[in-house]
Each structure stands twice: as C-alpha cells, then as structure tokens.
Design an enzyme around this catalytic site. Structure first.
Site, PDB file in Angstrom:
ATOM      1  N   LYS A  60      17.903 -76.943 -32.074  1.00 53.81           N
ATOM      2  CA  LYS A  60      18.500 -75.810 -31.624  1.00 53.81           C
ATOM      3  C   LYS A  60      20.203 -75.983 -31.776  1.00 53.81           C
ATOM      4  O   LYS A  60      20.311 -76.884 -30.886  1.00 53.81           O
ATOM      5  CB  LYS A  60      17.837 -75.162 -30.231  1.00 53.81           C
ATOM      6  CG  LYS A  60      18.617 -73.982 -29.677  1.00 53.81           C
ATOM      7  CD  LYS A  60      18.233 -73.256 -28.461  1.00 53.81           C
ATOM      8  CE  LYS A  60      18.915 -72.299 -27.913  1.00 53.81           C
ATOM      9  NZ  LYS A  60      18.480 -71.452 -27.002  1.00 53.81           N
ATOM     10  N   GLU A 107       9.872 -66.783 -28.602  1.00 48.31           N
ATOM     11  CA  GLU A 107      10.267 -67.794 -27.321  1.00 48.31           C
ATOM     12  C   GLU A 107      10.450 -67.142 -26.281  1.00 48.31           C
ATOM     13  O   GLU A 107      11.623 -66.380 -26.055  1.00 48.31           O
ATOM     14  CB  GLU A 107      11.732 -68.535 -27.963  1.00 48.31           C
ATOM     15  CG  GLU A 107      12.197 -69.380 -27.011  1.00 48.31           C
ATOM     16  CD  GLU A 107      13.578 -69.927 -27.542  1.00 48.31           C
ATOM     17  OE1 GLU A 107      13.951 -70.119 -28.672  1.00 48.31           O
ATOM     18  OE2 GLU A 107      14.329 -70.179 -26.470  1.00 48.31           O
ATOM     19  N   THR A 157      14.115 -72.004 -22.592  1.00 45.97           N
ATOM     20  CA  THR A 157      14.943 -72.535 -21.653  1.00 45.97           C
ATOM     21  C   THR A 157      14.320 -73.300 -20.690  1.00 45.97           C
ATOM     22  O   THR A 157      14.173 -73.238 -19.439  1.00 45.97           O
ATOM     23  CB  THR A 157      15.466 -71.079 -20.781  1.00 45.97           C
ATOM     24  OG1 THR A 157      15.829 -70.284 -21.620  1.00 45.97           O
ATOM     25  CG2 THR A 157      16.672 -71.528 -19.683  1.00 45.97           C
ATOM     26  N   ARG A 214      13.606 -68.169 -18.130  1.00 45.02           N
ATOM     27  CA  ARG A 214      14.669 -67.486 -17.140  1.00 45.02           C
ATOM     28  C   ARG A 214      14.217 -66.532 -16.209  1.00 45.02           C
ATOM     29  O   ARG A 214      14.914 -66.090 -15.283  1.00 45.02           O
ATOM     30  CB  ARG A 214      15.787 -66.746 -18.119  1.00 45.02           C
ATOM     31  CG  ARG A 214      16.280 -67.907 -19.086  1.00 45.02           C
ATOM     32  CD  ARG A 214      17.452 -67.204 -19.862  1.00 45.02           C
ATOM     33  NE  ARG A 214      17.709 -68.064 -20.979  1.00 45.02           N
ATOM     34  CZ  ARG A 214      18.805 -67.920 -21.935  1.00 45.02           C
ATOM     35  NH1 ARG A 214      19.280 -66.656 -21.806  1.00 45.02           N
ATOM     36  NH2 ARG A 214      18.809 -68.678 -22.840  1.00 45.02           N
TER      37      ARG A 214
HETATM   38  C1  3PG Z   1      19.127 -68.446 -25.959  1.00 43.01           C
HETATM   39  O1  3PG Z   1      18.978 -68.637 -25.098  1.00 43.01           O
HETATM   40  O2  3PG Z   1      18.719 -68.888 -27.011  1.00 43.01           O
HETATM   41  C2  3PG Z   1      20.357 -67.312 -26.332  1.00 43.01           C
HETATM   42  O3  3PG Z   1      20.684 -66.741 -24.916  1.00 43.01           O
HETATM   43  C3  3PG Z   1      19.950 -66.266 -27.102  1.00 43.01           C
HETATM   44  O4  3PG Z   1      21.333 -65.649 -27.567  1.00 43.01           O
HETATM   45  P1  3PG Z   1      21.482 -64.274 -27.735  1.00 43.01           P
HETATM   46  O5  3PG Z   1      21.184 -63.562 -26.589  1.00 43.01           O
HETATM   47  O6  3PG Z   1      23.128 -64.417 -27.884  1.00 43.01           O
HETATM   48  O7  3PG Z   1      20.849 -63.924 -29.074  1.00 43.01           O
END
Ligand code: 3PG
Length: 211
Positions: free
Chosen positions: A128, A40, A68, A44
């Site tokens: 999610k 994924e 995101t 960002r």
């Molecule tokens: C996301 O955007 O799904 C999270 O930031 C991922 O979470 P993690 O960095 O705690 O694994």
C-alpha cells in the site's frame, strides 16, 4: 485467482469506516449491486471486528479485507472473522510475520525506499502506498518504482475520481484504495443509494481506463 489478481480485476478498493454495525450489510449490498465487489473494513471503528463476519456469509463474492490493522490481535480478529486480506498504514514486521505465518495476504503501507525494502525482506512485494497524495502522488510513485522493478502498489490517500486515472495508468498499480464512494456520512444518512451511485461511477471509470 489470487487476492492480488482479484484486486487488480476490480481496480478499486473501497476503504470503509463503518460507524455502526447495522451499516455493514446495506453497505455490502450497495457495493455489490454497483459492480464493485470489494471492501477494506478499517479497524478505525468499533464495528469493524463484527462487520467482517456479518458481511462474509451473506456476500461471499465480495473480496473482503481488514484495514488499519495495527496489531497482531486485530489481524487475528480479522482473519478468524473471514477477512481475506490485511492492510496496514505502515510496515509493522510483527503484523507482517503474523499474516505470513497464517498464509494471509498482507498489503503493508510504505512511503519510503527503506520501508519498501523492509517489506521485500519478508517477501512481500504488493504494498500500500500511503498516504499517496500528500507524499507526492503519481510523480513520487513513478520515481520510487524505478529501482524496484518487481514491486506493485495499491496507492491510497487523497485519491478520488479526479486523479484515480493517473494512478491506474501506471503498470505497477494493482488497484487504488479510496473512501470517496463510502463516506461514513452517507451511512449515517442511510443514503446507500448514493453509495451505490458513486461506486457504480467508480466501476465505470475503471472500465474506461483499463478496458
Ligand atoms: C486509508 O486509510 O487508506 C485512507 O484514509 C483512505 O484515504 P482517503 O480517505 O483519502 O480515500
């Protein structure tokens, strides 16, 4: 096989923020060699929009999506670049509608019953669960699953090797999202061997837990 079935078969969705475009192919290669054919790519970083079309033709076997995704413009960019699924931190109904109209799988983020029902009102039932750990983790997920028998989740946020097993043990969990094997510091250091090692360990863990 549907996107959801493929995600379930893989068990882990690496959540990747790519600092620079040149990291895209070594990252994809490391994941694939580790037996974790999924990414994924989060919007960002500025590199996200170009990383998807760079990876797509070279590694068609990777289940490749965009994360995101906050706007329909980003969703469109990801879809036209060959992104197979869209993930968003919240449930933005405009983005959800856009994906559904285009026949693209979307996993909108939820962390309350009201948000689950908003997604369900659009016919979207694989969601999610974000941010999983700060919101109460497995305990919260079990409680929230009780009234929504047919909803399935991709918990993400604060998940790593220590707790991924507890999530994957829940029948409602399709896969867990996580960034622990794809930390941007590793890309910056050019340490794709470490990415491969961590991804390989994640795959071994899923096999052990799910058979
Ligand atoms: C996301 O955007 O799904 C999270 O930031 C991922 O979470 P993690 O960095 O705690 O694994």
């Amino acid at each position: 096989m549907s996107i959801v079935e493929r995600a379930r078969g893989i068990g882990i969705v690496p959540v990747v923020s790519i600092p620079r475009l040149e990291h895209a192919l070594p990252l994809a290669e490391a994941l694939l060699e580790a037996g974790l054919p999924c990414a994924e790519i989060t919007f960002r970083t500025a590199a996200a929009a170009e990383a998807i079309p760079r990876i797509r033709p070279r590694f068609p076997e990777i289940l490749l999506g965009a994360g995101t995704v906050l706007t329909t413009e980003q969703a469109e960019t990801a879809i036209s670049a060959g992104g197979e699924f869209i993930v968003s931190p919240g449930t933005n109904l405009t983005v959800v509608d856009h994906c559904l109209t285009n026949g693209v799988t979307i996993f909108p983020g939820v962390c309350t019953p009201t948000e689950i029902e908003m997604a369900l009102s659009k016919g979207v039932d694989v969601l999610k669960f974000f941010p999983a750990e700060p919101m109460g983790g497995v305990k919260f997920l079990q409680a929230i699953c009780a009234p929504y028998k047919n909803v399935r989740f991709i918990p993400t946020g604060g998940i790593d090797t220590k707790n991924v097993g507890q999530y994957l043990a829940l029948p409602q969990v399709v896969a867990c999202g996580g960034s622990w094997m794809v930390k941007p510091e590793l890309f910056e250091a050019g340490d794709f061997a470490k990415v491969k090692q961590l991804a390989g360990e994640a795959v071994a863990l899923v096999r052990e837990l799910r058979g």
